[in-house]
Scaffold this motif. Structure first.
Motif, mmCIF file in Angstrom:
data_model
loop_
_atom_site.group_PDB
_atom_site.id
_atom_site.type_symbol
_atom_site.label_atom_id
_atom_site.label_comp_id
_atom_site.label_asym_id
_atom_site.label_seq_id
_atom_site.Cartn_x
_atom_site.Cartn_y
_atom_site.Cartn_z
ATOM 1 N N ARG A 162 43.993 15.796 3.869
ATOM 2 C CA ARG A 162 43.713 14.631 4.729
ATOM 3 C C ARG A 162 42.367 14.005 4.394
ATOM 4 N N GLN A 163 41.366 14.853 4.149
ATOM 5 C CA GLN A 163 40.062 14.330 3.736
ATOM 6 C C GLN A 163 40.173 13.585 2.418
ATOM 7 N N ALA A 164 40.918 14.142 1.490
ATOM 8 C CA ALA A 164 41.091 13.492 0.185
ATOM 9 C C ALA A 164 41.788 12.150 0.347
ATOM 10 N N GLU A 165 42.782 12.088 1.184
ATOM 11 C CA GLU A 165 43.479 10.817 1.415
ATOM 12 C C GLU A 165 42.562 9.790 2.085
ATOM 13 N N TYR B 68 30.986 13.708 -5.881
ATOM 14 C CA TYR B 68 30.379 14.570 -6.889
ATOM 15 C C TYR B 68 29.949 15.897 -6.261
ATOM 16 N N MET B 69 29.467 15.838 -5.035
ATOM 17 C CA MET B 69 29.018 17.038 -4.339
ATOM 18 C C MET B 69 30.200 17.900 -3.848
ATOM 19 N N ARG B 70 31.338 17.266 -3.671
ATOM 20 C CA ARG B 70 32.515 17.978 -3.150
ATOM 21 C C ARG B 70 33.546 18.181 -4.253
ATOM 22 N N ARG B 71 33.403 19.222 -5.005
ATOM 23 C CA ARG B 71 34.325 19.486 -6.112
ATOM 24 C C ARG B 71 35.757 19.678 -5.624
ATOM 25 N N ASP B 72 35.906 20.263 -4.447
ATOM 26 C CA ASP B 72 37.249 20.496 -3.922
ATOM 27 C C ASP B 72 37.988 19.180 -3.678
ATOM 28 N N LEU B 73 37.290 18.156 -3.184
ATOM 29 C CA LEU B 73 37.912 16.850 -2.970
ATOM 30 C C LEU B 73 38.060 16.085 -4.285
ATOM 31 N N ARG C 207 37.875 4.497 -0.705
ATOM 32 C CA ARG C 207 37.440 4.037 -2.022
ATOM 33 C C ARG C 207 38.274 2.850 -2.482
ATOM 34 N N ARG C 208 39.550 2.906 -2.247
ATOM 35 C CA ARG C 208 40.440 1.798 -2.625
ATOM 36 C C ARG C 208 40.047 0.517 -1.894
ATOM 37 N N ALA C 209 39.826 0.602 -0.600
ATOM 38 C CA ALA C 209 39.447 -0.575 0.184
ATOM 39 C C ALA C 209 38.100 -1.132 -0.250
ATOM 40 N N ILE C 210 37.152 -0.253 -0.488
ATOM 41 C CA ILE C 210 35.817 -0.711 -0.895
ATOM 42 C C ILE C 210 35.851 -1.321 -2.294
ATOM 43 N N LEU C 211 36.638 -0.746 -3.203
ATOM 44 C CA LEU C 211 36.780 -1.326 -4.533
ATOM 45 C C LEU C 211 37.379 -2.727 -4.455
ATOM 46 N N PHE C 212 38.350 -2.902 -3.582
ATOM 47 C CA PHE C 212 38.970 -4.216 -3.407
ATOM 48 C C PHE C 212 37.955 -5.218 -2.862
ATOM 49 N N LEU D 208 26.869 -0.431 -2.872
ATOM 50 C CA LEU D 208 26.156 0.737 -2.346
ATOM 51 C C LEU D 208 27.129 1.754 -1.744
ATOM 52 N N CYS D 209 28.179 1.264 -1.083
ATOM 53 C CA CYS D 209 29.193 2.165 -0.533
ATOM 54 C C CYS D 209 29.931 2.912 -1.641
ATOM 55 N N ILE D 210 30.216 2.219 -2.744
ATOM 56 C CA ILE D 210 30.857 2.876 -3.888
ATOM 57 C C ILE D 210 29.945 3.981 -4.418
ATOM 58 N N LEU D 211 28.667 3.684 -4.499
ATOM 59 C CA LEU D 211 27.702 4.678 -4.967
ATOM 60 C C LEU D 211 27.664 5.887 -4.037
ATOM 61 N N VAL D 212 27.621 5.647 -2.739
ATOM 62 C CA VAL D 212 27.580 6.748 -1.763
ATOM 63 C C VAL D 212 28.846 7.589 -1.855
ATOM 64 N N ILE D 213 29.995 6.945 -1.952
ATOM 65 C CA ILE D 213 31.252 7.689 -2.072
ATOM 66 C C ILE D 213 31.261 8.501 -3.355
ATOM 67 N N GLY D 214 30.773 7.909 -4.438
ATOM 68 C CA GLY D 214 30.716 8.630 -5.707
ATOM 69 C C GLY D 214 29.833 9.856 -5.636
ATOM 70 N N VAL D 215 28.675 9.720 -5.004
ATOM 71 C CA VAL D 215 27.765 10.866 -4.871
ATOM 72 C C VAL D 215 28.388 11.933 -3.977
ATOM 73 N N ARG D 216 28.997 11.498 -2.881
ATOM 74 C CA ARG D 216 29.618 12.469 -1.980
ATOM 75 C C ARG D 216 30.764 13.208 -2.658
#
Length: 155
Positions: free
Chosen positions: A16-19, A82-87, A25-30, A72-80
Motif C-alpha cells: 500500500r505504501q508503494a502504491e 532512496y532511503m527506503r530500499r524496501d519500497l 510520483r505519477r501525479a507530481i511528474l504530470f 522539489l517534490c520530485i526531489l523529496v520523493i526521490g530522496v525518500r
C-alpha cells in the motif's frame, strides 16, 4: 499461523505504501511536465496576435512556481525512496525502467520531428519567428518525457 498473518499484514502495508508513493510520483511528474510546458511555452504567446508580453509574463508567473514546487517534490520523493530500499524495489522495477526509456525516446522523437518541421517550413520559404518555435520546442522536449512517463507509469 499467527506469524504468517502478521507477515502478510506487513507485506500488505508495504504494498500500500508503494502504491501511494507510485501514485504520488505519477501525479507530481504530470504536474511538473505540464507546468513546465506552460511556463516555457508561454514565452511564445507574446509573438502571437492578441497576446501581450504582460499576459505571457502573467502565465509564466503562475506556472513557474508550480513547476518549481513540483520539482522539489520530485526531489523529496526521490530522496525518500532512496532511503527506503524496501519500497524502492517495489516501485522501481524493470517495467519502470522500460517506461523511463520509452518516455525519453518519446521526448527525443517529438523534439526531432518538431525541429524537422521547422526546417521544412524554412526550406519552403516560410519565415518563422524564432521567439515562437524555440520556447515551444524546448517545452515539448522537456515536458513530453514527463507526460509520457506519467501516462505509462503503473497504468
Amino acid at each position: 499461523m499467527g506469524y504468517m498473518k502478521g507477515a502478510m499484514s506487513d507485506n500488505e502495508k508495504l504494498l500500500r505504501q508503494a502504491e501511494r508513493y507510485a501514485g504520488m510520483r505519477r501525479a507530481i511528474l504530470f504536474i511538473n511536465a505540464l507546468s513546465y510546458f506552460v511556463w516555457i511555452g508561454a514565452q511564445a504567446l507574446q509573438f502571437l496576435p492578441g497576446f501581450t508580453p504582460h499576459q505571457s509574463a502573467l502565465i509564466q508567473f503562475v506556472a513557474g512556481p508550480i513547476w518549481l514546487v513540483s520539482l522539489l517534490c520530485i526531489l523529496v520523493i526521490g530522496v525518500r525512496l532512496y532511503m527506503r530500499r524496501d519500497l524502492r524495489g517495489l516501485i522501481d522495477d524493470e517495467r519502470t525502467i522500460k517506461i523511463g526509456n520509452q518516455a525519453f525516446q518519446a521526448g527525443y522523437w517529438v523534439l526531432l520531428i518538431g525541429i524537422a518541421l521547422v526546417y521544412a517550413l524554412l526550406f519552403c520559404g516560410i519565415q518563422i519567428e524564432g521567439g515562437i518555435f524555440l520556447p515551444i520546442l524546448l517545452s515539448l522536449g522537456v515536458a513530453v518525457p514527463g507526460l509520457t512517463y506519467a501516462s505509462l507509469y503503473r497504468s
